[in-house]
Write a protein that holds these residues in place. Structure first.
Motif, PDB file in Angstrom:
ATOM      1  N   GLU A   1       0.862  -1.191   0.000  1.00  0.00           N
ATOM      2  CA  GLU A   1       0.000   0.000   0.000  1.00  0.00           C
ATOM      3  C   GLU A   1       0.888   1.226   0.000  1.00  0.00           C
ATOM      4  N   LEU A   2       0.670   2.101  -0.956  1.00  0.00           N
ATOM      5  CA  LEU A   2       1.476   3.323  -1.030  1.00  0.00           C
ATOM      6  C   LEU A   2       0.955   4.342  -0.022  1.00  0.00           C
ATOM      7  N   LEU A   3       1.825   4.783   0.893  1.00  0.00           N
ATOM      8  CA  LEU A   3       1.410   5.750   1.916  1.00  0.00           C
ATOM      9  C   LEU A   3       1.868   7.167   1.573  1.00  0.00           C
ATOM     10  N   GLY A   4       3.008   7.262   0.914  1.00  0.00           N
ATOM     11  CA  GLY A   4       3.549   8.589   0.603  1.00  0.00           C
ATOM     12  C   GLY A   4       4.513   8.511  -0.557  1.00  0.00           C
ATOM     13  N   ASP A   5       4.653   9.651  -1.262  1.00  0.00           N
ATOM     14  CA  ASP A   5       5.498   9.687  -2.462  1.00  0.00           C
ATOM     15  C   ASP A   5       6.114  11.080  -2.527  1.00  0.00           C
TER      16      ASP A   5
ATOM     17  N   ASN B   1       6.343  20.660   8.221  1.00  0.00           N
ATOM     18  CA  ASN B   1       5.105  20.925   8.958  1.00  0.00           C
ATOM     19  C   ASN B   1       3.867  20.252   8.375  1.00  0.00           C
ATOM     20  N   SER B   2       4.044  19.508   7.261  1.00  0.00           N
ATOM     21  CA  SER B   2       2.838  18.939   6.648  1.00  0.00           C
ATOM     22  C   SER B   2       2.399  17.683   7.408  1.00  0.00           C
ATOM     23  N   ASN B   3       1.104  17.422   7.370  1.00  0.00           N
ATOM     24  CA  ASN B   3       0.560  16.285   8.122  1.00  0.00           C
ATOM     25  C   ASN B   3       0.549  14.993   7.333  1.00  0.00           C
ATOM     26  N   ASN B   4       0.724  15.109   5.995  1.00  0.00           N
ATOM     27  CA  ASN B   4       0.655  13.872   5.208  1.00  0.00           C
ATOM     28  C   ASN B   4       2.033  13.202   5.137  1.00  0.00           C
ATOM     29  N   LEU B   5       2.101  12.107   4.390  1.00  0.00           N
ATOM     30  CA  LEU B   5       3.356  11.352   4.345  1.00  0.00           C
ATOM     31  C   LEU B   5       4.092  11.556   3.018  1.00  0.00           C
ATOM     32  N   ASP B   6       3.764  12.625   2.317  1.00  0.00           N
ATOM     33  CA  ASP B   6       4.458  12.909   1.055  1.00  0.00           C
ATOM     34  C   ASP B   6       5.746  13.703   1.309  1.00  0.00           C
TER      35      ASP B   6
ATOM     36  N   VAL C   1      13.633  11.015   8.021  1.00  0.00           N
ATOM     37  CA  VAL C   1      13.432  10.355   9.319  1.00  0.00           C
ATOM     38  C   VAL C   1      12.068  10.736   9.894  1.00  0.00           C
ATOM     39  N   HIS C   2      11.750  12.026   9.805  1.00  0.00           N
ATOM     40  CA  HIS C   2      10.482  12.524  10.343  1.00  0.00           C
ATOM     41  C   HIS C   2       9.299  11.793   9.709  1.00  0.00           C
TER      42      HIS C   2
END
Ligand code: KG4
Ligand code: ZN
Length: 336
Positions: A153-157, A203-208, A252-253
């Motif tokens: 499952e792709l979570l972030g790119d 500061n972004s909440n997503n995983l991109d 890392v974050h």
């Protein structure tokens, strides 16, 4: 089962023999074309294909000798089917399919990124499924939830440049030859991260991810520092350390955020940038009773055929081959 792996997606010609009964690489050989392409500042696809043709069969002979096995002992052939340079891929695929025909053994095309993704399974201390993977290479920066073999499952790119690409472009601005990620990191070891650079998507909440802002800020800083005089060695080291700190902090974050978001306690880092010393140190430090971190050994971080042989063996063992086309598309659908 002994599987021959062939990797020719870009500028490395690699061959490996993997024995899945022992989870052991019996032999692996790699020829890097880096010197061939360095004078052009990047990979020249036509030269890459021609060189793969020259190197593949001698590397296979060396591998067989080192593994002390005969070609009759090989049970299947896995090759990188994509993504990559089309001419380069065709050289590997053509050899794999010819050997498959001549030896009457099954062949299977493997997704290059799936090779990177599962490379940590070659280690004696390997992660169990499910786990979170941060796949950081020259062309990709992905956060993936790996539920099982083939279930991703792709979570972030990345929204723009890949992490390796940002390393290489910044290295070029510092006058380092292509590909500069490793050389930049070596400079950074003697530097102090005294320049302030933006932490990408801090500061972004997503995983991109996004690295083009950092890359531009680093280029402008290098230009400013070298405006009146050539950069001293120490200045270059400090600039490299500042860039490395910013990009690794972002990786890392987001990787830790993905483990928190999914509640998974195993984190795997793979792809060329997983060889980075600061990234390995920072994630090893983050390791505790709630988080286990896994890396491939250094030689399996960057492109290699061991990871292709491994993934080939995992699928061949399940009876999947080139004749079963379903397998060819699953990884592309889920992680590309
Ligand atoms: O996975 P890989 O070998 O090839 C691709 O599939 O793209 O990754 C190559 C990338 C290059 O951008 C290279 O500069 C980067 O990995 N790389 C590093 C290090 N070693 C390789 N980046 C940062 N630090 C390193 N030590
Ligand atoms: Zn790769």
């Amino acid at each position: 089962m002994i599987v021959l792996g062939i990797e020719t997606s870009c500028d490395e010609t690699a061959v490996a023999l993997y024995d899945n009964s022992k989870n052991e690489i019996l032999a692996h050989e790699l020829y890097s074309q880096v010197n061939l392409h360095a004078q052009y500042g990047g990979v020249v696809p036509e030269l890459a294909s021609r060189d793969h043709i020259q190197k593949l069969l001698p590397l296979l002979d060396t591998c067989l000798q080192k593994a002390k096995i005969k070609k009759e002992d090989i049970d299947g052939i896995a090759y990188t089917a994509g993504p990559g340079l089309i001419g380069a891929l065709m050289v590997g695929a053509a050899l794999a399919k010819s050997l498959s025909f001549a030896w009457n053994k099954p062949s299977i095309g493997i997704h290059h990124l799936e090779g990177h993704l599962l490379a940590p399974l070659l280690e004696p201390q390997k992660p169990n499924f499910p786990f979170i993977a941060l796949l950081v290479s020259g062309g990709h920066t992905l956060l993936i939830k790996v539920n099982n073999l083939g279930a991703y499952e792709l979570l972030g790119d990345t929204l723009d440049d890949a992490a390796g690409e940002a390393f290489d472009k910044t290295a070029k601005c510092l006058g380092l030859p292509y590909p500069g990620g490793k050389a930049l990191s070596e400079l950074a070891q003697n530097g102090e991260a005294r320049f302030k650079l933006p932490i990408p998507m801090g500061n972004s909440n997503n995983l991109d991810f996004s690295f083009s802002g950092l890359k531009t800020a680093a280029r402008q800083l290098i230009e400013k520092e070298s405006q009146n005089a050539l950069l001293s060695h120490q200045q270059k080291c400090d600039l490299a350390a500042s860039f490395e700190k910013a990009i690794i902090t972002s990786l890392v974050h987001k990787a830790l955020a993905a483990t928190k978001k999914t509640g998974l306690k195993r984190l795997v880092i793979s792809g060329g940038v997983s060889a980075n010393r600061l990234l390995r140190n920072q994630l090893n430090e983050a390791q505790n009773k709630n988080l286990e971190v896994f890396f491939p050994r250094l030689e399996y971080c960057t492109d290699n055929a061991a990871m292709i042989a491994l993934v080939g063996a995992l699928y061949l063992q399940k009876g999947l081959t080139d004749q079963n086309l379903e397998i060819q598309t699953f990884a592309r659908k889920s992680i590309c």
